[in-house]
Design a protein around this motif. Structure first.
Motif, short mmCIF file in Angstrom:
data_model
loop_
_atom_site.label_atom_id
_atom_site.label_comp_id
_atom_site.label_asym_id
_atom_site.label_seq_id
_atom_site.Cartn_x
_atom_site.Cartn_y
_atom_site.Cartn_z
N LEU A 187 0.83 -1.21 0.00
CA LEU A 187 0.00 0.00 0.00
C LEU A 187 0.86 1.26 0.00
O LEU A 187 0.51 2.25 -0.64
N ALA A 188 1.98 1.22 0.71
CA ALA A 188 2.84 2.40 0.78
C ALA A 188 3.32 2.82 -0.61
O ALA A 188 3.51 4.01 -0.86
N ARG A 206 -0.42 4.01 -2.78
CA ARG A 206 -1.51 4.64 -2.03
C ARG A 206 -2.38 5.55 -2.88
O ARG A 206 -3.61 5.50 -2.78
N ASP A 260 -6.30 4.96 -3.42
CA ASP A 260 -7.27 5.98 -3.02
C ASP A 260 -8.26 6.26 -4.15
O ASP A 260 -9.47 6.34 -3.93
N ALA A 296 -0.63 2.32 7.12
CA ALA A 296 -0.33 2.57 5.71
C ALA A 296 -1.51 3.22 4.99
O ALA A 296 -1.32 4.00 4.05
N VAL A 297 -2.72 2.92 5.45
CA VAL A 297 -3.92 3.51 4.85
C VAL A 297 -4.06 4.97 5.23
O VAL A 297 -4.42 5.82 4.41
N SER A 298 -3.76 5.28 6.50
CA SER A 298 -3.99 6.64 6.99
C SER A 298 -3.12 6.93 8.20
O SER A 298 -2.85 6.04 9.02
#
Length: 355
Positions: free
Chosen positions: A49-50, A53, A57, A85-87
Motif C-alpha cells: 500500500l505504501a 496509495r 485511493d 499505511a492507509v492513513s
C-alpha cells in the motif's frame, strides 16, 4: 475502457510487482467491491500500500470499496500496521451505537451484536458531526456459514430514490432519538466511555446533541442531521444517514414488537423521524429498503481479507452467521460536518476532544 478500469490497471503494472498482484475492478460481477489480489503468498499489504496509495485511493473512491485478498495479514498487529499505511489518522470509537471490544490501539471487534440477527445497511456514524471517511475490516476468522458484509453504493442508492423523497429529507433532515437503557440498549457509560454525567453533557454540547436525563441510569438524546452529504474529496452527493437503520421497524419483527409493547414510543432505544419530528411514512421506509436492496452486493469472507470501505460512498451491513466468526475493524480520517464548523464559528458549540 472505463476510467475506473484504467485506474485499476495501472496499479499492478508498476515495476517488479506486475505479476505479483492483480486488480479486478468489476469483481464479483460488478464494481463493488473492487478486488486487489496477491498472486503469491507472504506479500506484505502495508508495504504494498505504501507504494500504491494514490492509485488505491482513486480506485476506492470510484468503486466505493476495495477488497484486498491473499496478502500476509495474520491478525490484529498486522491489521494495525495496514491501517497505518492507509492513513495517519486512525480513530477511536466514540458516541457508540454498537457493542464492540477494543483489541489494540484503534482496532476493535466489528460488533458483538447477536449472531442470529442481521445488521441493516448503514454508513458508519453518519448521525454524528465527526465521522470517519473510511472504515476498514479484517477477517481474522472466517464465518462457518453466512456472516457476509453486504455493501451498497450510497451514490446509487440516492439516485434510485424519487426526487420528491430526497427533497423532503433535504428540507427537513433526520431526527435521531436515542434512549440509553441498561439491559435494553447500550448504557450511556458504555456509549460515551465515561462514568461522569458532566463529560456526557460537555460532549453533547460540542456535538450539537440535546440531552435529557430521565433518571440516573436513563439518558435521552435528540439530534437532527442532514440526510444527504457531499464527499469532501470527490464532491459527489451521497445518501449518508441512519434514517432507516435506527428506525424501529428495521429491527427483527419480534424484537420491534416486544420493545413497543414494553416501552412508550419516547423511550424506545432508537427511533428516527423527519427533522421536525414528523413520522417517516411507511411507504417512504419501503422505498428506502427497496433502493438499498437493489444496490446490495456481497462476497464470502476468507481468512486474511482486508476490506476498505469509503464510508461516505458505500453503506455496509452484516448477515446472520454460524460461529465462529471474528471480523476486526478500524476507522480513519475524521470529517467535521459543515454545521459543526458553523456552530463553532457562531459560538453555539464548544471545542474539545471526543470522549
Amino acid at each position: 475502457m472505463s476510467e475506473q478500469t484504467r485506474v485499476a490497471r495501472t496499479i499492478p503494472r508498476r515495476g517488479r510487482d506486475r505479476n505479483l498482484v492483480d486488480v479486478r475492478p468489476d469483481w464479483p460481477g460488478g464494481p463493488l467491491p473492487a478486488l486487489v489480489q496477491a498472486n503469491v503468498p507472504d506479500i506484505d499489504l502495508a508495504g504494498w500500500l505504501a507504494g500504491h496509495r494514490d492509485d488505491v485511493d482513486e480506485l476506492a473512491r470510484r468503486a466505493g470499496a476495495v477488497l484486498f485478498r491473499g496478502f500476509a495479514v495474520a491478525g490484529p498487529d498486522d491489521f494495525r500496521t495496514v491501517m497505518a499505511a492507509v492513513s495517519g489518522d486512525v480513530l477511536s470509537y466514540g458516541e457508540r451505537s454498537s457493542p464492540r471490544s477494543k483489541v489494540t490501539e484503534g482496532v476493535y471487534t466489528s460488533t458483538e451484536h447477536p449472531a442470529d440477527q442481521p445488521i441493516v445497511l448503514h454508513n458508519e456514524q453518519s448521525y454524528t458531526v465527526n465521522w470517519p471517511l473510511r472504515i476498514v475490516f479484517h477477517c481474522e476468522v472466517a464465518p462457518a456459514a453466512g456472516g457476509r458484509t453486504p455493501l451498497a453504493d450510497s451514490r446509487r442508492v440516492l439516485a434510485r430514490l424519487r426526487p420528491e423523497t430526497v427533497a423532503e429529507f433535504e428540507r427537513r433532515g433526520v431526527l435521531y432519538r436515542r434512549n440509553y437503557l441498561p439491559g435494553i440498549s447500550l448504557s450511556w457509560q458504555t456509549a460515551f466511555q465515561t462514568e461522569r454525567r458532566e463529560d456526557v453533557e460537555a460532549y453533547c454540547a460540542r456535538a450539537l446533541i440535546d440531552v435529557e436525563w430521565v433518571s440516573d441510569q436513563q439518558l435521552r438524546t435528540r439530534q437532527v442531521r442532514p440526510a444527504v452529504r457531499r464527499h469532501p474529496v470527490t464532491g459527489e452527493r451521497t445518501w449518508f444517514n441512519h434514517a432507516l437503520f435506527f428506525h424501529v421497524t428495521s429491527l427483527p419483527e419480534d424484537v420491534g414488537a416486544g420493545l413497543r409493547a414494553a416501552l412508550d414510543e419516547e423511550d424506545l432505544p432508537y427511533q428516527t423521524a423527519y427533522g421536525d419530528g414528523t413520522p417517516i411514512p411507511d411507504e417512504v421506509l419501503a422505498e428506502l429498503r427497496a433502493a438499498y436492496a437493489a444496490e446490495t452486493r456481497s462476497f464470502e469472507w476468507r481468512r486474511g481479507d482486508v476490506l476498505l470501505v469509503e464510508n461516505m460512498l458505500a453503506a455496509h451491513a452484516r448477515e446472520p452467521f454460524t460461529p465462529p466468526r471474528r471480523i476486526l475493524t478500524a476507522m480513519s480520517d475524521p470529517v467535521a460536518a459543515p454545521e459543526l464548523t458553523e456552530a463553532l464559528r457562531s459560538g453555539t458549540a464548544t471545542t474539545g476532544d471526543r470522549p
